[in-house]
Design an enzyme around this catalytic site. Structure first.
Site, PDB file in Angstrom:
ATOM      1  N   ASP A 289     -29.688 -39.187 -42.224  1.00 39.25           N
ATOM      2  CA  ASP A 289     -30.939 -39.911 -42.332  1.00 39.25           C
ATOM      3  C   ASP A 289     -31.648 -39.773 -40.982  1.00 39.25           C
ATOM      4  O   ASP A 289     -31.064 -39.389 -39.973  1.00 39.25           O
ATOM      5  CB  ASP A 289     -30.706 -41.379 -42.728  1.00 39.25           C
ATOM      6  CG  ASP A 289     -31.964 -41.993 -43.320  1.00 39.25           C
ATOM      7  OD1 ASP A 289     -31.879 -43.020 -43.988  1.00 39.25           O
ATOM      8  OD2 ASP A 289     -33.058 -41.403 -43.102  1.00 39.25           O
TER       9      ASP A 289
HETATM   10  C1  GLC Z   1     -36.188 -42.832 -43.720  1.00 37.83           C
HETATM   11  C2  GLC Z   1     -35.323 -43.369 -44.838  1.00 37.83           C
HETATM   12  C3  GLC Z   1     -34.845 -42.314 -45.793  1.00 37.83           C
HETATM   13  C4  GLC Z   1     -35.909 -41.245 -45.900  1.00 37.83           C
HETATM   14  C5  GLC Z   1     -35.982 -40.540 -44.562  1.00 37.83           C
HETATM   15  C6  GLC Z   1     -37.076 -39.479 -44.538  1.00 37.83           C
HETATM   16  O1  GLC Z   1     -35.900 -43.481 -42.521  1.00 37.83           O
HETATM   17  O2  GLC Z   1     -34.193 -44.136 -44.462  1.00 37.83           O
HETATM   18  O3  GLC Z   1     -34.581 -42.955 -47.044  1.00 37.83           O
HETATM   19  O4  GLC Z   1     -35.575 -40.309 -46.904  1.00 37.83           O
HETATM   20  O5  GLC Z   1     -36.181 -41.431 -43.488  1.00 37.83           O
HETATM   21  O6  GLC Z   1     -38.318 -40.084 -44.626  1.00 37.83           O
END
Ligand code: GLC
Length: 747
Positions: A289
């Site tokens: 993430d």
């Molecule tokens: C965010 C979220 C995740 C998302 C990623 C890309 O912080 O936690 O669910 O897919 O970053 O935007």
């Protein structure tokens, strides 16, 4: 002449004609594995590490990357494997052209958070879960995937399959609620929806099951907070939807920000290697993430990015989203002998495999086709599908004196509240590609479409979070002039979602005071509640005769709500999460353990497990939802009173529509393993059927109970089935059991 030619011909033919094995080799397609290995053999260490590196585009993701420095240069140097937040046929083509300037011309993967729709915005996932309709949920993902793929996207960071029992956590809006069985079925439906007929099809995008794992159990419902739970709870409650996603063929996984029992998920080899890639045999790849690899420093799990990269690559995090830990440290880690190159090769192999599957090496631009994009986005049938799933996601919580459905003969309706004309709030938190010219149907507009001769009055009354009563007088006046009042109350679109945890989940601001003021006019009042999470609204629940939970329903919100309010569609939604009476009850969920002192009911508090200052029961239970008709359950029959371990029992009963309008009921089957070690919940959802019945119509409904439905993880994390008595409970809600019986499982 011919004689001379023939030997030549024979020689010529034999020289030019491939031997049998050559011919076979030539006709046997080269497998993707072989292509991947051949490519890896040509790659330098830096180029391999480049494939593990993912950057984001700018906020306005359809234009050139401006605020992010040298990313385009790095793409041209083969130092980037994927971009997120780069979308649109034109811009993805431009970025891909940059990648084609790299030595090996390895195409980029474009990822995007297509959580509930790409251009056409669908209801938030928690709302769709309330439909309990797996077909419409799959269709919603299918359309989102189709639109995204037409806009150059290869990969959505969805479905979010985190089980969530805590409505203070803002991200409950992205998932399927508190139940493992329902959540697993929805995970499968969404993966299938996004991936369609399979990767390589021009309308298919890679799914990404997230956030692995147990992110929804953040302590205190506070986003990004620690998670601390027994291994048994992890396996019994939180992992099954991820396993369902693997079984459905999810191409990728995303790990989670939280630590699990002190080990950050992105550095957790138990999760990513032992379970996901080991026991479950997952062949796709894991993306971290956003920044989670580097965040192991803040966690206190790594002293710097060098150490974080070392931990993460060993733990099975294949791609590094935006922490730059890999691109800046992996080569040195290899040179220092801390990371073996074949560990990097494994991650690269997983990523390249997907790029081949998507057909990007055949044609890097195949998804970036402006003509197809123009033709595909915002199709009328997509809007119609959004309206269909939206109306099926609406939950009728209360309808005393049958105020609903509204009559078309009403002289006037007063529409009051801060969300009556809202458009942005109906889009929810993860609306993606909302075009400037796109049009969201607000409640006001939806009512205008269907109100016929009825006059619509409007007053905002108050804002969502303010404390000013300045608008009350106008609202009261509008109510006094109307036959019926419909109020639209709730959260702003950004009060649920990522980093939107609320310690107080009451209806925000002075909204409930406005409801009281309108109720005091004596007019019949309908309150619509719009939010990304369960809220607390006890005064309203006690005093208002008609209450409808509409969540955030996306592009067609107003039409779907009007369909329900006017009875064009008889509401069929059922709550996928428990609604507490107070934050003090959280965590509160339906499948709790009995304890040694179970309270019979809310009054049974004398040395019983409950509260001395509040009922123990929730405001609204998991699986609860009303209809404009009523359903009767009768005639429960079991095919046997005993069941051997490898046998099945069929449970059947009669479901009747006892009212005078057609409607759908979600008949729910709950089971309890009465004596088990370790103890099992007082009830667990094990099956359901959503059934349409005409007025007066009856239907025999059957459920099959097999060993799988009776099994659970014991304290050694063994999947076991223990003989003994099982209770069967059937009804239209977890707290409205209409039929009960039991059977014995025998060895
Ligand atoms: C965010 C979220 C995740 C998302 C990623 C890309 O912080 O936690 O669910 O897919 O970053 O935007």
């Amino acid at each position: 002449m011919i004689k001379k030619i023939i030997p030549f011909l024979i020689v010529a033919i034999s020289l030019s004609a491939p031997s049998y094995s050559q011919k076979k080799a030539a006709t046997t397609p080269v497998s993707i594995d072989e292509k991947v290995n051949a490519l890896i053999a040509k790659m330098t260490l830096e180029e391999k590490i480049g494939q593990l590196n993912q950057y984001t585009g700018d906020r306005d993701a359809t234009g050139p990357i401006t605020t992010s420095g040298d990313k385009v240069d790095q793409i041209k140097q083969g130092k980037v494997g994927s971009m997120l937040n780069v979308r649109g046929a034109k811009f993805t083509r431009e970025m891909q052209q940059a990648a084609m300037q790299s030595r090996l011309k390895i195409p980029l993967l474009f990822g995007q958070d297509v959580i509930h729709g790409y251009r056409v915005t669908f209801p938030i996932p928690l709302a769709e879960a309330a439909s309990w309709d797996l077909d419409v949920i799959e269709k919603s993902a299918r359309i989102a995937g189709t639109e995204a793929a037409a806009s150059g996207i290869h990969w959505t960071f969805a479905p979010m399959v985190d089980i969530a029992r805590d409505p203070r956590w803002g991200r409950v809006m992205e998932g399927a609620g508190e139940d493992t069985y329902l959540g697993s079925l929805i995970a499968k439906a969404r993966v299938k929806g996004f991936q369609g007929k399979g990767l390589g099809n021009l309308d298919a995008v890679m799914a990404c099951a997230k956030h692995f794992a147990a992110y929804g159990a953040a302590i205190g419902g506070r986003d990004y907070n620690s998670v601390d739970m027994s291994e048994r709870t992890l396996w019994q409650v939180y992992l099954p939807p991820f396993k369902a996603a693997v079984d459905a063929g999810a191409a990728t996984f995303m790990n989670s920000f939280n630590d699990l029992n002190g080990i950050p998920a992105t550095g957790n080899s138990y999760l990513q290697r032992d379970i996901l890639k080991g026991k479950w045999g997952f062949k796709g790849f894991v993306v971290s993430d956003w920044g989670s690899i580097g965040e192991m420093i803040q966690h206190g799990y790594a002293k710097d990015n060098y150490e974080a990269a070392d931990v993460a690559i060993h733990a099975g995090s294949d791609m590094d989203m935006e922490s730059r830990s890999y691109i800046n440290n992996l080569a040195k880690l290899v040179k220092d002998g801390k990371v073996k190159e074949d560990l990097i090769d494994d991650a690269v192999r997983r990523i390249l495999y997907k790029k081949f599957e998507l057909g990007l090496f055949d044609d890097p631009y195949r998804f970036s086709d402006g003509q197809r994009e123009k033709k595909t986005l915002n199709k009328p049938e997509f809007l119609a599908a959004a309206r269909d799933v939206a109306k099926k996601s609406i939950v009728l919580l209360k309808n005393e004196n049958q105020i609903l459905p509204l009559s078309k003969d009403l002289k006037s309706i007063a529409l009051i509240g801060p969300l009556v004309k809202s458009e942005k709030d109906m889009q929810g938190f993860w609306s993606v590609d909302w075009g400037k010219e796109d049009h969201l149907v607000s409640l006001f507009e939806g009512m205008q479409q269907q109100a016929g001769k009825t006059q619509l009055l409007y007053a905002k009354g108050c804002d969502i979070s303010d404390t000013s009563k300045a608008g009350f007088a106008e609202a009261i006046k509008a109510a006094q002039q109307a036959d019926v009042v419909v109020m639209a109350m709730g959260e702003k679109y950004d009060m649920s979602g990522e980093a939107k945890s609320r310690a107080n989940i009451h209806l925000p601001g002075i909204q409930e005071e406005l409801i009281k003021a309108i109720q005091e006019t004596g007019k019949p009042v309908v309150v619509l509640l719009m939010a990304g999470r369960p809220m607390v609204f006890n005064w309203t629940a006690d005093h208002i005769p008609a209450i409808v939970y509409t969540w955030w329903l996306g592009s067609q919100a107003g039409n779907a709500i009007a369909d329900v309010l006017y009875g064009q569609y008889n509401p069929s939604g059922k709550l996928p999460m428990t609604f507490p009476r107070s934050e003090g009850q959280i965590p509160i969920y339906y499948n709790y353990l009995s304890t040694g002192r179970p309270a019979k009911d809310d009054q049974d508090t004398h040395y019983r497990s409950g509260y001395i200052d509040m009922q123990k029961s929730p405001r609204y239970a998991f699986g609860y939802g009303l209809s404009y008709t009523t359903f009767e359950y009768s005639g429960l029959k079991l095919s046997a009173a005993k069941m051997g371990l490898n046998e099945q029992i069929t449970v059947s009963f009669t479901l009747k529509n006892a009212g005078n309008v057609a409607g759908e009921e979600v008949a729910q089957l709950y089971l309890r393993d009465v004596v088990a070690r370790p103890v099992q919940p007082v009830k667990e959802l094990k099956d359901f059927q959503k059934v349409m019945l005409k007025p007066g119509e009856s239907k025999t409904i059957s459920f099959t109970i097999d060993k799988e439905k009776l099994s659970f993880y014991n304290e050694k994390i063994e999947w076991v089935t223990q003989p003994g008595e099982f209770r069967i409970m059937i009804g239209g809600s977890s707290d409205a059991i209409r039929l009960e019986d039991s059977f014995n499982l025998v060895d």
